[in-house]
Scaffold this active site. Sequence first.
Site: not given
Length: 353
Positions: A169, A171
């Site tokens: 992931h 951000q």
Amino acid sequence: MKKTSTRLADGRELIYYDLRDDSVRDAVDRRPLEPTVTTSEVRRDPLLGDSVAVASHRQGRTYHPPADECPLCPSQGGRLSEIPDSSYDVVVFENRFPSLAGDAGRCEVVCFTSDHTAAFADLTEEQVRLVLDAWTDRTSELSHLPSVEQVFCFENRGAEIGVTLQHPHGQIYAYPFTTPRTALMLRQVAAHKEATGGGNLFDSVLEGELAGGRVVLEGEHWAAFVPYAAHWPYEVHLYPRRRVPDLLALDEAARTEFPKVYLELLRRFDRVFGEGQSPTPYIAAWHQAPFGALEEFDGVGRDDFALHLELFTVRRTPGKLKFLAGSESGMSVFINDVPPERAAERLREVASS
């Protein structure tokens, strides 16, 4: 790409980005969550002129959960996560423990794949293109928020970087100010423009690097090089050949080529320290022009800025990390242990066969 926006149980926004137009995303977040409470504030340092986000609520954020409790995996069986559906392609949602919130900005999490054991470098070109489209869409949406001046898409990878969730992931930070690093670039751009009678610093840097010996790889629309004054042991800057201020301005040709070039770059990073090493920790950071006013930068406009990605690792050699000690942390003067020319040579040596 199909985009579906929904809300989590505590009111935070979650957005599915799907490869298939017929994907249905109607799963409901069944967790008993209380409304999110944040204490973020931005304080101005009077001596340095920069900003510091104070966010004490982040002390309670999720920290190295076991794989079967990962909050970024899809919800399956009796396990409920941040993603209500049982599968996904790419998901973006408001961070439950944001560094910036409300008038102080916004923080989002970008899940690149539902596969917990994958890495960005494992994605297909089609998946990477979807991530690029998600980054672009979020940049557009966040830039319209009244408090936002700059949008920063990035990925932290590896425990050595400080990553607390192992799921692949990244951000997105939407800042209510122009970040100090971008401000430094804009001041240099302004000085160069004045000194050269209108020349562009980014164009000059790219032209010089392409003519030198630190180029790592080149495509028709993208070029990657180790910069002359690299701060980190292995640091690569990836530029579109046509200068644009942000992800929104990339043309279709550049968008189409990006996945192939970027995947090759990431895979070389994983090979640079040799066989048997753990995956290379890195930070991948998109630099985009601020959306706020630029009057303080002496005639520089958004179009004078050049979108680019900076990729670097804190590992300097197998088993050893580059720490930001006295000179770096105390005085912001970096000391690089690896000559940029040697770093570029090594990154060329580990090209895919």
